[in-house]
Scaffold this active site. Structure first.
Site, PDB file in Angstrom:
ATOM      1  N   ALA A 156       1.341   7.144   2.947  1.00 28.19           N
ATOM      2  CA  ALA A 156      -0.036   7.383   3.390  1.00 28.19           C
ATOM      3  C   ALA A 156      -0.985   6.337   2.807  1.00 28.19           C
ATOM      4  O   ALA A 156      -1.786   5.735   3.534  1.00 28.19           O
ATOM      5  CB  ALA A 156      -0.480   8.785   2.982  1.00 28.19           C
ATOM      6  N   TYR A 157      -0.877   6.089   1.517  1.00 33.19           N
ATOM      7  CA  TYR A 157      -1.742   5.104   0.854  1.00 33.19           C
ATOM      8  C   TYR A 157      -1.595   3.721   1.484  1.00 33.19           C
ATOM      9  O   TYR A 157      -2.584   3.064   1.828  1.00 33.19           O
ATOM     10  CB  TYR A 157      -1.397   5.052  -0.629  1.00 33.19           C
ATOM     11  CG  TYR A 157      -2.053   3.926  -1.393  1.00 33.19           C
ATOM     12  CD1 TYR A 157      -3.399   3.997  -1.757  1.00 33.19           C
ATOM     13  CD2 TYR A 157      -1.318   2.794  -1.747  1.00 33.19           C
ATOM     14  CE1 TYR A 157      -4.006   2.960  -2.457  1.00 33.19           C
ATOM     15  CE2 TYR A 157      -1.915   1.756  -2.453  1.00 33.19           C
ATOM     16  CZ  TYR A 157      -3.255   1.845  -2.800  1.00 33.19           C
ATOM     17  OH  TYR A 157      -3.850   0.812  -3.485  1.00 33.19           O
TER      18      TYR A 157
END
Length: 252
Positions: A156-157
């Site tokens: 996600a990051y």
């Protein structure tokens, strides 16, 4: 010669702090933002002012988009009160945090918190600040080496940072007629408090990561601040729409 001013989000510690200090060494005044570490931000201001530059610290929740109008109003008030002007020359979108979670266990809450700070917040804060950014100035967005090489737990990051790299190119395209350069800096593994500070405290992890870096060591904040500051200098005036990785040659 008119003094130039840079705004560095998340400038109270880590890469933001180092970038702010590096900018000041180049003769640029600096405004840093902080989320909750006011004392640390004020310490950065004092260090910059001790070196002969002007500085200020402002509170900002980089993921709370509804607060941006108030922040911009406060920023312009500080600019007029301390610098007798209402604009900045450079914006460094640095504020951020890390969440380590596998793809299958990442929650919607974690996803949204990362999105709000690392992409949506950058998008709309930059948009709000455009009327207060001088022509022929610059924007530096912080990305990550993880957009090039994958590491478990950061899907996600890294996806948010991938979006930042695409946004960087679009901003460079759309702001080019104002002479505003937009670039992204992508740090590799850096020993800061980011992600719980494991690279500062765990020698086993440091050794493991150092083994895949061509220069043979984990990066430090001092390795990044100068790169950010250099993009706010005339020497880099023809560099635009670029992703500049500063990783020491990680995972080549």
């Amino acid at each position: 010669m008119v003094t130039q001013i840079a705004l560095v989000t998340g400038g109270s510690r880590g890469l933001g702090r180092n970038s702010a200090l590096a900018l000041a060494k180049k003769g640029i005044d600096v405004i840093v933002t902080y989320h909750s570490k006011r004392e640390e931000a004020e310490a950065v201001v004092q260090q910059i002012e001790a070196g002969g530059r002007k500085a200020a610290a402002l509170q900002l929740d980089a993921g709370l988009i509804s607060s941006f109008d108030g922040f911009v109003q406060e920023l312009t008030g500080v600019l007029r009160g301390k610098w007798d002007r209402g604009t900045i020359d450079y914006l460094v979108n640095n504020a951020g945090f890390g969440i380590g979670a596998s793809f299958e266990t990442t929650t919607e809450e974690q996803f949204d918190s990362l999105m709000n700070v690392h992409f949506k917040g950058v998008f709309f804060l930059t948009q709000k600040l455009l009327p207060h950014l001088e022509d022929n100035g610059g924007i530096v967005n912080l990305s990550t080496g993880l957009t090039r090489f994958a590491s478990n737990g950061y899907s996600a990051y890294a996806a948010m940072k991938g979006a930042i790299e695409v946004l960087t190119k679009y901003l460079a395209k759309e702001l080019g007629d104002r002479g505003i350069r937009v670039n992204a800096v992508a740090p590799g593994a850096i020993a800061t408090d980011f992600g719980g500070g494991v690279l500062k405290s765990n020698q086993t992890v440091r050794d493991q990561i150092s083994s895949v870096i061509a220069l043979g060591r984990v990066g430090e904040a001092d390795d990044i601040g100068g790169v950010v500051a250099s993009l706010c200098s005339p020497e880099m005036g023809w560099v635009n729409a670029q992703r500049i990785e500063a990783s020491g040659g990680m995972n080549l």
